[in-house]
Design an enzyme around this catalytic site. Structure first.
Site, PDB file in Angstrom:
ATOM      1  CD  GLU A 277      -6.766   1.676  -9.333  1.00 33.12           C
ATOM      2  OE1 GLU A 277      -7.729   1.823  -8.602  1.00 33.12           O
ATOM      3  OE2 GLU A 277      -5.668   1.250  -8.933  1.00 33.12           O
TER       4      GLU A 277
ATOM      5  CE  LYS B 230      -4.869   3.606  -6.500  1.00 34.59           C
ATOM      6  NZ  LYS B 230      -5.383   2.271  -6.442  1.00 34.59           N
TER       7      LYS B 230
ATOM      8  CB  CYS C 248      -3.313   2.492  -1.643  1.00 31.06           C
ATOM      9  SG  CYS C 248      -3.513   0.814  -1.083  1.00 31.06           S
TER      10      CYS C 248
ATOM     11  CE1 TYR D  40      -6.653  -1.879  -7.172  1.00 27.31           C
ATOM     12  CE2 TYR D  40      -7.349  -4.164  -7.179  1.00 27.31           C
ATOM     13  CZ  TYR D  40      -6.646  -3.139  -6.601  1.00 27.31           C
ATOM     14  OH  TYR D  40      -5.914  -3.356  -5.458  1.00 27.31           O
TER      15      TYR D  40
ATOM     16  CG  HIS E 218     -28.589  21.360  -5.099  1.00 29.27           C
ATOM     17  ND1 HIS E 218     -28.647  20.493  -6.173  1.00 29.27           N
ATOM     18  CD2 HIS E 218     -28.742  22.615  -5.602  1.00 29.27           C
ATOM     19  CE1 HIS E 218     -28.835  21.197  -7.279  1.00 29.27           C
ATOM     20  NE2 HIS E 218     -28.898  22.480  -6.962  1.00 29.27           N
TER      21      HIS E 218
ATOM     22  CD  GLU F 258     -28.070  17.255  -5.671  1.00 26.54           C
ATOM     23  OE1 GLU F 258     -29.075  17.566  -5.012  1.00 26.54           O
ATOM     24  OE2 GLU F 258     -27.428  18.067  -6.369  1.00 26.54           O
TER      25      GLU F 258
ATOM     26  CB  CYS G  92      -0.933  -0.033   1.215  1.00 18.91           C
ATOM     27  SG  CYS G  92      -1.748   1.530   1.511  1.00 18.91           S
TER      28      CYS G  92
HETATM   29  C1  LIG Z   1      -0.949  -0.986  -7.653  1.00 19.15           C
HETATM   30  C2  LIG Z   1      -1.824  -1.301  -6.470  1.00 19.15           C
HETATM   31  C3  LIG Z   1      -2.759  -0.393  -6.071  1.00 19.15           C
HETATM   32  C4  LIG Z   1      -3.553  -0.654  -4.967  1.00 19.15           C
HETATM   33  N1  LIG Z   1      -4.491   0.262  -4.611  1.00 19.15           N
HETATM   34  C5  LIG Z   1      -5.266   0.051  -3.554  1.00 19.15           C
HETATM   35  C6  LIG Z   1      -6.209   1.014  -3.139  1.00 19.15           C
HETATM   36  O1  LIG Z   1      -6.355   2.059  -3.764  1.00 19.15           O
HETATM   37  N2  LIG Z   1      -6.934   0.758  -2.034  1.00 19.15           N
HETATM   38  C7  LIG Z   1      -6.797  -0.396  -1.328  1.00 19.15           C
HETATM   39  O2  LIG Z   1      -7.469  -0.559  -0.324  1.00 19.15           O
HETATM   40  N3  LIG Z   1      -5.927  -1.344  -1.697  1.00 19.15           N
HETATM   41  C8  LIG Z   1      -5.148  -1.155  -2.793  1.00 19.15           C
HETATM   42  N4  LIG Z   1      -4.233  -2.097  -3.157  1.00 19.15           N
HETATM   43  C9  LIG Z   1      -4.163  -3.362  -2.405  1.00 19.15           C
HETATM   44  C10 LIG Z   1      -3.381  -3.183  -1.103  1.00 19.15           C
HETATM   45  O3  LIG Z   1      -2.135  -2.618  -1.383  1.00 19.15           O
HETATM   46  C11 LIG Z   1      -3.245  -4.531  -0.426  1.00 19.15           C
HETATM   47  O4  LIG Z   1      -4.522  -5.079  -0.230  1.00 19.15           O
HETATM   48  C12 LIG Z   1      -2.553  -4.434   0.925  1.00 19.15           C
HETATM   49  O5  LIG Z   1      -1.301  -3.831   0.802  1.00 19.15           O
HETATM   50  C13 LIG Z   1      -2.404  -5.830   1.519  1.00 19.15           C
HETATM   51  O6  LIG Z   1      -1.704  -5.750   2.732  1.00 19.15           O
HETATM   52  P1  LIG Z   1      -0.959  -7.042   3.299  1.00 19.15           P
HETATM   53  O7  LIG Z   1      -0.525  -6.672   4.669  1.00 19.15           O
HETATM   54  O8  LIG Z   1      -1.770  -8.249   3.120  1.00 19.15           O
HETATM   55  O9  LIG Z   1       0.316  -7.236   2.363  1.00 19.15           O
HETATM   56  P2  LIG Z   1       1.431  -6.239   1.882  1.00 19.15           P
HETATM   57  O10 LIG Z   1       1.089  -4.829   2.134  1.00 19.15           O
HETATM   58  O11 LIG Z   1       1.752  -6.617   0.488  1.00 19.15           O
HETATM   59  O12 LIG Z   1       2.677  -6.565   2.839  1.00 19.15           O
HETATM   60  C14 LIG Z   1       3.327  -7.805   2.803  1.00 19.15           C
HETATM   61  C15 LIG Z   1       4.770  -7.588   3.245  1.00 19.15           C
HETATM   62  O13 LIG Z   1       5.354  -8.837   3.575  1.00 19.15           O
HETATM   63  C16 LIG Z   1       6.656  -8.900   3.011  1.00 19.15           C
HETATM   64  N5  LIG Z   1       7.006 -10.302   2.883  1.00 19.15           N
HETATM   65  C17 LIG Z   1       6.549 -11.219   2.003  1.00 19.15           C
HETATM   66  N6  LIG Z   1       7.067 -12.426   2.285  1.00 19.15           N
HETATM   67  C18 LIG Z   1       7.863 -12.260   3.366  1.00 19.15           C
HETATM   68  C19 LIG Z   1       8.663 -13.149   4.137  1.00 19.15           C
HETATM   69  N7  LIG Z   1       8.720 -14.459   3.869  1.00 19.15           N
HETATM   70  N8  LIG Z   1       9.358 -12.640   5.184  1.00 19.15           N
HETATM   71  C20 LIG Z   1       9.306 -11.320   5.483  1.00 19.15           C
HETATM   72  N9  LIG Z   1       8.563 -10.449   4.779  1.00 19.15           N
HETATM   73  C21 LIG Z   1       7.837 -10.920   3.744  1.00 19.15           C
HETATM   74  C22 LIG Z   1       6.487  -8.159   1.699  1.00 19.15           C
HETATM   75  O14 LIG Z   1       7.706  -7.759   1.132  1.00 19.15           O
HETATM   76  C23 LIG Z   1       5.636  -6.983   2.145  1.00 19.15           C
HETATM   77  O15 LIG Z   1       6.445  -5.966   2.667  1.00 19.15           O
HETATM   78  C24 LIG Z   1      -3.407  -1.859  -4.256  1.00 19.15           C
HETATM   79  C25 LIG Z   1      -2.454  -2.801  -4.662  1.00 19.15           C
HETATM   80  C26 LIG Z   1      -1.668  -2.521  -5.756  1.00 19.15           C
HETATM   81  C27 LIG Z   1      -0.651  -3.537  -6.200  1.00 19.15           C
END
Ligand SMILES: Cc1cc2nc3c(=O)[nH]c(=O)nc-3n(C[C@H](O)[C@H](O)[C@H](O)COP(=O)(O)OP(=O)(O)OC[C@H]3O[C@@H](n4cnc5c(N)ncnc54)[C@H](O)[C@@H]3O)c2cc1C
Length: 737
Positions: A444, A307, A304, A440, A712, A717, A299
């Site tokens: 986007e 983006k 997010c 999406y 309005h 609305e 994110c």
């Molecule tokens: C381009 C894009 C735009 C988005 N826009 C939106 C939006 O507008 N609104 C919205 O709500 N959501 C949006 N999302 C989705 C949102 O980013 C995700 O739903 C959210 O970040 C998920 O959080 P998470 O904690 O599950 O994983 P993440 O935020 O992906 O975090 C996972 C972390 O774990 C780390 N990791 C992975 N494996 C290991 C390991 N074995 N050991 C240690 N670390 C590890 C990764 O490197 C990462 O840092 C978007 C996603 C993308 C790709």
């Protein structure tokens, strides 16, 4: 900008990093009492660490100054004398208290005192994060509440068995019975009498809030809130109490979170606030192009946030065009600088990532920048960028490892294509771009690139925005076409060749039809793959401890409490099977999970009616069912679908199209015309949808919408005046311009 491979995160003007913890040594953010220093910064860090919890030594009756809280709240706590307890609190003059370890009463020692009565000053732990001298009463009340919270939390951390009670004559026999119980288990028991504490009522209020228990005694064992007397005796009978007493000794941490993104950080911080000893392992495996980033997950770094900021950059371009119609005159040619935009956005992203890191430190969460992988039950191996390994154990684990962009598996894709992981820090303007995919993320990115003036083509294998309402998806596509985005439907790339190196270079893409034998070729500066994301579950060693993952999706199935097939392992966020993949969902699930695990709470994350927005140039917001899904669930004949096209006032003077924006609600006739689907395509759809999502949580019906008075002149609305049903076939077009 290729931001280096897992470079150590530094922020200009702030302190440099500490080394990661080696096994057996103090982890970053943890200090032995001997390392207490005079510096203010150090003091803040020290007092925020688990091993240096709230009951701080009073040096000559003076607390070390904290830069943010110059006058820390001090409470004099009187505790009844107990022969089993060697750490006692009472209300005489301040004495020096030494602690050898934060492991219960045996670790709290009053030097030179054998008498039953001594005194310590109890100060709030982890640095008062709010300024002490606040202008308004409300703010200083908040600061006090925060301090009480810290006190309650840190006391529970410090003492192995901590019983919040009242004086013996008021408490009856309960505390004595509890004390005898622990005595029979050979464990010291600390009784803290709330009616002997300055502002004891406030402390009790905070305790109630923390634990949901309004009565005393309130008993904590190894930082777990067990409950009152009855619960403690029940826990003893079931063996849970004995387990709890063992637990702290058995594992390095109460909780290890693998993944420092939205879900992982939220869970880790909440667990720490509730007094648990927490570690976060976060590691970003660089993209095939070598892009990597700091703490915070998708994110903040590659999702997010950047983006939405690029979307905003594109909207400003459109606003410039509109502005001429509103009388703005400028003769200079207006141009967009990719480098300036990217630098500004990356600077903001960097500060957010750094902020996440500071927040972990303030909450005494140990952060290790290493890749986590289970090696056996309750044990992970953490491998850092240099390949150095460390082993850590914990009672509980949360998997929050998120997802990474998928590649096509065709010649040239990893070598020459980029993904969203690279786009937001690309140091050069991508130029003519082919976006592959119709997710999406694809639309986007295509939308803001086109909005910035680039030539953009989207190659779509089948439908746009799979899983979303398809009528809306097609309208999103049409609005993008109006903006100049070209769509190549029913084609997939089969090969990417480099024609010319450069920043950007030139790439040839060979594609074939999904419906026949037709092939086509195109030349682009950049190819952006946005064909989906794969869960990061394959290399976690889950098979070693028996955590099930879905063979088809690689995602982790969990029960209603985010628990995996292994009881002490939980998962939140994008790795979950069948749950919305959105930041606020991950954050909410993580926070509630920590509260259930460590705060005696029972609220579960509600995955129903989660609103979301596609930030295409014309935004699409929705909540609840698509028309297709509503038909499946309720049968089409039971649905009332109300809709209209609308023309935002801001678009009238600018003479923008009057039949592009669209509003639709889907109602269940069999359930009082309840609104089960909400869809809007228009400017600021995100802002509109958020409010209506709250109304849907409250059971919004068509009748309630009709009774709502609109604001309005706004776009929102339009939902208060919807009259035309789809079934009526009446004309919904707008006239004008
Ligand atoms: C381009 C894009 C735009 C988005 N826009 C939106 C939006 O507008 N609104 C919205 O709500 N959501 C949006 N999302 C989705 C949102 O980013 C995700 O739903 C959210 O970040 C998920 O959080 P998470 O904690 O599950 O994983 P993440 O935020 O992906 O975090 C996972 C972390 O774990 C780390 N990791 C992975 N494996 C290991 C390991 N074995 N050991 C240690 N670390 C590890 C990764 O490197 C990462 O840092 C978007 C996603 C993308 C790709």
């Amino acid at each position: 900008m290729l931001r280096g491979k897992n470079r150590p995160e530094r922020h200009p003007g702030t302190e440099s990093l500490r080394p990661s913890a080696a096994p057996g040594s103090a982890a970053p953010g943890e200090h032995s009492p001997a390392t207490r220093t005079q510096s203010n910064t150090e003091h803040r860090q020290v007092s925020s660490s688990f091993r240096d919890a709230a009951i701080a030594p009073t040096t000559g009756g003076q607390d070390p100054p904290s830069p943010r809280c110059p006058k820390p709240l001090s409470l004099h706590v009187r505790v009844r004398v107990c022969p089993l307890v060697c750490g006692l609190f009472c209300s005489a003059s301040p004495l020096r208290l030494l602690r050898t370890e934060a492991r219960g009463a045996d670790a709290v020692r009053l030097p030179g005192r054998r008498s039953s009565c001594s005194c310590v000053r109890v100060v709030p732990g982890s640095g008062c994060r709010r300024p002490h001298a606040q202008p308004s009463t409300r703010r200083s009340e908040e600061a006090s509440t925060h301090s009480f919270w810290m006190l309650a939390r840190d006391t529970a951390r410090l003492l192995r068995v901590c019983v919040w009670s009242v004086r013996e004559e008021n408490a009856g026999a309960f505390p004595l019975q509890v004390k005898e119980l622990f005595s029979s288990l050979g464990v010291d028991c600390n009784i803290l009498e709330l009616d002997q504490v300055d502002e004891g009522a406030s402390v009790q209020e905070v305790l109630s809030e923390m634990t949901n228990q309004r009565t005393v005694p309130s008993i904590f064992v190894n930082r777990v809130h067990v409950g009152g007397c009855d619960h403690t005796f029940q826990a003893h009978q079931s063996g849970l109490l004995q387990q709890l007493l063992q637990q702290d000794l058995a594992y390095d941490y109460d909780l290890i979170v693998i993944g420092g993104g939205s879900g992982g950080l939220s869970c880790a911080q909440e667990a720490a606030v509730l007094g648990r000893k927490v570690m976060v392992l976060d590691f970003v495996v660089p993209s095939p192009r070598g892009t990597a980033w700091g703490l915070g997950g998708t994110c903040v770094n590659v999702g997010c946030i950047p983006k939405k900021l690029m979307h905003q950059a594109a909207l400003l371009g459109q606003a410039l065009t509109d502005s001429r119609k509103f009388g703005w005159e400028y003769s200079q040619q207006v141009r967009h600088s990719w480098a300036t935009m990217m630098e500004a956005i990356q600077s903001h992203v960097g500060s957010l990532s750094w902020g996440r890191r500071l927040a972990l430190r303030e909450n005494a969460v140990t952060y290790v920048n290493s890749y986590g992988e289970f090696v056996e039950h309750h044990k992970v191996k953490a491998t850092n960028e240099k390949g150095q390994e460390a082993l850590y154990t914990a009672a509980n684990f949360v998997i929050a490892t998120g997802q990474r962009p998928r590649y096509l598996g065709i010649p040239g894709d990893r070598e020459y294509c980029i993904t969203s992981d690279d786009l937001f820090s690309l140091p050069y303007c991508p130029g003519t771009t082919l976006v592959v995919g119709a997710s999406y993320v694809a639309l986007e990115c295509a939308g803001f690139l086109a909005g910035l003036g680039l030539e953009v083509t989207v190659m779509v294998r089948s439908v746009l925005l799979r899983g979303f309402d398809q009528e809306m998806a097609e309208k999103v596509g049409a609005s993008m076409q109006q903006l100049g985005v070209r769509f190549l439907r029913k084609f997939v790339p089969v090969e990417v060749q480099q024609l010319e190196k450069g920043l950007p270079g030139r790439l040839k893409v060979v594609a074939k039809s999904t419906e026949g034998t037709e092939t086509m070729e195109g030349v682009y500066n950049t190819v952006l793959l946005a064909i989906g994301r794969d869960s990061c579950t394959k290399k976690l060693g889950l098979e070693k401890i028996g955590v099930n993952i879905s063979e088809k999706t690689g995602k982790i199935p969990v029960n209603g409490e985010e628990q995996t097939s292994v009881p002490y392992v939980y998962a939140v966020g994008d790795v979950l099977e069948g749950k919305p993949q959105l930041t606020p969902v991950a954050v909410q699930a993580g926070k509630l999970l920590a509260r259930r695990l460590f705060g005696g709470r029972s609220e579960k994350c509600d995955y129903v009616n989660v609103p979301t927005v596609v930030f295409t140039p014309l935004e699409y917001g929705c909540c609840g069912y698509s028309e297709e899904k509503a038909g499946e669930v309720c049968q089409a004949e039971n649905l009332g679908v109300y809709h209209t096209l609308f023309w935002p006032l801001e678009w009238t003077v600018a003479c923008r199209d009057n039949n592009t924006c669209y509003a639709k609600i889907i109602c269940n006739k069999l359930d009082n015309d309840r609104v089960i689907g909400f869809h809007v395509l228009g400017p600021n759809a995100g802002e509109i949808t958020q409010g209506f999502a709250a109304a849907m949580k409250c059971g919004l019906t068509k009748q309630l919408l009709d009774a709502t008075i609109g604001i309005h002149p706004t776009c929102g609305e339009v939902f208060t005046t919807l009259e035309i049903t789809k079934a009526s076939g009446l004309d919904i077009t707008q006239k004008g311009c």
